[in-house]
Design an enzyme around this catalytic site. Structure first.
Site, PDB file in Angstrom:
ATOM      1  N   THR B  39      38.961  22.375  52.317  1.00 14.27           N
ATOM      2  CA  THR B  39      40.442  22.532  53.236  1.00 14.27           C
ATOM      3  C   THR B  39      41.715  23.321  52.161  1.00 14.27           C
ATOM      4  OG1 THR B  39      40.205  20.160  54.234  1.00 14.27           O
ATOM      5  CG2 THR B  39      42.457  21.072  54.080  1.00 14.27           C
ATOM      6  N   LYS B 112      43.933  21.893  61.248  1.00 10.19           N
ATOM      7  CA  LYS B 112      43.590  20.407  60.390  1.00 10.19           C
ATOM      8  C   LYS B 112      45.436  19.796  59.818  1.00 10.19           C
ATOM      9  CE  LYS B 112      41.440  17.803  56.644  1.00 10.19           C
ATOM     10  NZ  LYS B 112      40.659  18.286  55.832  1.00 10.19           N
ATOM     11  N   LYS B 180      51.200  15.237  50.179  1.00  9.98           N
ATOM     12  CA  LYS B 180      51.499  17.181  51.283  1.00  9.98           C
ATOM     13  C   LYS B 180      51.008  17.625  51.628  1.00  9.98           C
ATOM     14  CE  LYS B 180      47.629  19.303  50.307  1.00  9.98           C
ATOM     15  NZ  LYS B 180      45.839  19.323  49.483  1.00  9.98           N
TER      16      LYS B 180
END
Lengths: 236, 236, 236, 236
Positions: B39, B112, B180
C-alpha cells in the site's frame, strides 16, 4: 380472542388504539394479552404496559426491525414472549428471529435504537465515501463492488449504494425517519452521559438533507448533503 | 525473470527497494515489469511509475485490501493488468478478485483509501453503539447478534464486535494504521473540496485511542475512547 | 546594514528570498541578523534558521497576528528579540506588543496557529448562531448587539457578524486561508495525539464554503455553508 | 402591589410559583403585571403567559443573561416592557441594557439560547486550544495573553482561560447547565432544519466532561475532556 396483535405507524397511533374509546385498554380482560409490534418510544411503551397490567392484562412490546428482514424483538413478559415465539406461535409469522431483550418495554425501544444508530451511520458514511469517490475521479460502481466483495459487504450498502450511484431516491425508509431515530439515540446517549460524536456528525448530515427538501425521500438521499449544487434538490 | 512482484511494509520500503543500490530501477530492462502490491501513497506510486517508465519498464500498483480477504486492485498499465490477472496469471495467486481502477498509481491509492474510510467509520460507529448499548443496560452480545442478523450484518462487525465485547485487542490491524488512513482520506477530501464530517468525527476517536496509549492495539480498541475510566488503558 | 527585516506573502516567498540567487543567505555575514515577519510553517522556519546560523547569522521568526491589530511574536534568538523589541527597536514599529514564545521558529509558527484555531472556531460558531437565529425568527442584529454587550463581546464578532447580517463578504482574510490554518492546526493536533473535534467540525464548514465557490471571499462567508439555497453562492 | 417580579432557579420553580396554591395566577387581578426574570424554556413561558392573560393579567418573560453582566431581555408585552425599562423602571435595577425581542415568551427563550450557543462553543474552543497549546510545548498563559490582546479578546476567555491554566474549576456556571443549554439549542436547530455541527461537537465534549464526573464543576472544566489521564477527574 385472548391475544391481540398490532402494528401501527407511530407512537400516537399506538396510544390511540390502546387508550381510545372502545380501545384495547377498555376491552382488556384478566389474562388476555396485547402485543404491539409498532416502534414505540420507551415512555409510551412503559405507559401502555402499566395501564394494561393494572387491568390484569399482559403486554409485549415487540418492535420489528428493518423493512427488508423480519426480526422481531420482544420484551416485558418473558412467559408471553416464550408462548408467542415457539414454533407456530404468533410472532413466528412476523419474524424469523426473536430476542428477549429485557423486562421493560424501554429495553425493546432502546435495542431497536441501537440498530438505528448503526444504520444511520453506515449509510451516512457510504454517502460520504461515494461523494469523495466521485470527486476523486473514481468509478463509484467499482468502489461499491470492491466494498461488497470485502469483509464490509452487506445488503444495506449494496442497496443504498445503488440508489446513490443512480441518484434515485424513491422512499423505502425516509430521511426524516432515520434522522428522528438518530435524534432519539443522541438524546438517549446524552441522558446516559455517553458522548457520541460520530452519530452527531451523521445526524447533522440528515438534518441538512431535510433542509434541502429531501425529508420524504429515501434516507440514501443523505448523499445530496455533500453536493455544492443543491439548487434543484428540493424540486426532485 | 521478466516480472518482479513485491509486497512491502510501507512506502519507505517500497521506495528503497526501487531506488536503492542494486534496486529494481537499476536492474530494469526494456519491457520488463514490476508489480507493487504494497500500500503506497499516491505520490510515491507516481514517482516509482515514472522512474521505471523512463527506463522502458512497465509498472502496476496493485494494493491488496484487508487482511481477511484477498482482493487486489491494479492500475496504470491496462495490458500488464490483463496479463497478470488472467487465470493462472501472477495476481491470481494474490487475490480472488481484481479491479482495474484507472491509468495512474494514484487511482489505486485513492481506491484503497475509499475502503479505509468505510472501515474506520463502520468500526468507529460500532464502538459508539456498543458503548451506548452497555450504558443503556442492554446486552452487547445480543445487540451484535441482532446486527449480524440484519441487512447490516457483515464479517467486519462480527469480528470487531466480538473483540469489543471481550475487551481484547490483540492487533490484527492497528489503531495507528487505521487512523493514518483516515488522516490521508480527510487530506484527500479537503484537497478535493469535499467536507467529510462523519470521517472527521471518527478520526477524532482514533486519535483519542492513540492518546490513551492504544496505538498498537487492534483498531477495535477505539471502543476505549468512549470510557470514563481510562486510567489503565495505556497499561493494557 | 546589519539587520534585514522581511514580511512576505507565504513560505515559498520566504524561502526564495533567503535561498535564491543573491538572497539573504548568500549575503549573510557573521553577526548580522535576519528577521522574518511573514507567517511561515514550522519546517520552513527551522530550515531558514539553520541555514543562516551555519553562516554565523542570527535569525528571528516574528510572525504578525491579525490584520487589525499589530501584535508580533518573536522566537529563536532571545538576545536578538530583546534588542529589536526595546523601545525604539525595529519590531516596535511593527507591533505594540511582543511575546518571546520559545527557542525555535517552530514555536512562533505554533503560537500563531493557536490563535488561528480560536479565530476559525469563533467565526464558525458565529455563523452557526446567526443561521439558527434567522431560522428562529429572531433579529440577527439584535442578537449580535446582545452578544457584543455580553462578556463574549469582542472586535472580531462585531466586525464579522456585521458582514454576515449584510451578506457582504469582500475579502479581508479569505475563506481558503482560514481553512488552511485550521488544516495545519488539525495536522499538528493529530501529530501531538490530541483529538480536536470542535476545530474539525469548523474546518468542515470552511471546506464546504470553498466547495460553494467562496474560497476567495472573506472567511465570514462560512455563514453560507448553513444555507439550503446555495445555487447562486458560486456566482457572487 | 400591581407588579410582581420573580427570579427563580428553574422552569419547575417558575411554574410552581405561578400555578401553586396561593400562587401568582390565583392572585392575578385585571391589569396587574407579572415579570419573570428566570430562564424558562419556551413552552413553560408560553403556558404561564396564556394562563395569566386569561385572567386579565400582563406577563413579561425577561430572562437575565450571564452572571457577570446584567442584561435583561424582555418579551410579550411591548407596553409593559416599555414601562419597566424606562429610567427608574423595575428592570433598570436588574440590568443596564434591555432588548425587546418579540411578541412571545418563546422569543425571549430563543434569544437567550443563541447567546448560550456562543458561550458553549467559545469556551469549548478555548479548552481545545489550551489542550493543543500545552501538548505543543507552548506556555498557555502566554497564548492566553496573546488572545486577550487580539481582536478576539473578551472577558469570558480571560476568566475561563485562567481557570483552565490553573486547573481550578470552582463552579460559577456548571458543566451540566452549559451542556443542557447546548442540548436545547441543538434541539431547536434540529426542529428548524439547520445542521449545527460545531455546536454538536462542543456538546459532545461537555457530555464527556459530565461522564468524567465534572457535571457540577465550572463549565471551564470541559478542558478535562481533552486529557488522557482522567482517572482522578471524578474525585476533584
Amino acid at each position: 380472542c385472548k391475544t391481540t396483535i398490532a402494528m401501527l405507524a407511530d407512537p400516537a397511533a399506538s396510544k390511540s388504539v390502546v387508550f381510545g374509546n372502545d380501545g384495547v385498554l377498555a376491552g382488556m380482560r384478566d389474562g388476555h394479552a396485547y402485543i404491539d409490534s409498532s416502534t414505540v418510544d420507551e415512555h409510551s411503551g412503559q405507559r401502555i404496559g402499566e395501564a394494561l397490567s393494572s387491568k390484569g392484562g399482559r403486554f409485549l412490546s415487540a418492535p420489528v426491525s428493518g423493512g427488508w428482514r423480519d426480526a422481531a424483538k420482544g420484551a416485558l413478559d418473558r412467559k408471553l414472549y416464550d408462548e408467542v415465539t415457539v414454533e407456530g406461535g404468533l410472532l413466528t409469522h412476523l419474524g424469523h428471529r426473536h430476542w428477549f431483550v429485557g423486562d421493560s418495554p424501554a429495553h425493546a425501544a432502546r435495542a431497536k435504537l441501537m440498530l438505528q444508530i448503526m444504520m444511520g451511520n453506515i449509510v451516512g458514511s457510504l454517502a460520504e465515501t461515494i461523494a469523495v469517490t466521485q470527486a476523486a475521479g473514481l468509478d463509484p460502481s467499482q468502489v461499491l463492488d470492491m466494498l461488497n466483495s470485502s469483509a464490509m459487504g452487506n445488503a444495506l450498502c449494496a442497496a443504498k449504494g445503488k440508489l446513490m450511484v443512480e441518484g434515485k431516491y424513491d422512499p423505502n425508509f425516509q430521511v426524516y425517519l432515520q434522522q428522528k431515530d438518530l435524534r432519539l439515540a443522541l438524546h438517549l446517549a446524552d441522558e446516559l452521559g455517553v458522548s457520541a460524536p460520530i452519530s452527531a456528525a451523521a445526524n447533522g448530515q440528515y438534518i441538512r438533507a431535510r433542509q434541502l427538501g429531501l425529508g420524504n425521500m429515501d434516507f440514501a438521499a443523505v448523499r445530496k448533503a455533500y453536493d455544492a449544487d443543491t439548487g434543484t434538490a428540493a424540486g426532485e
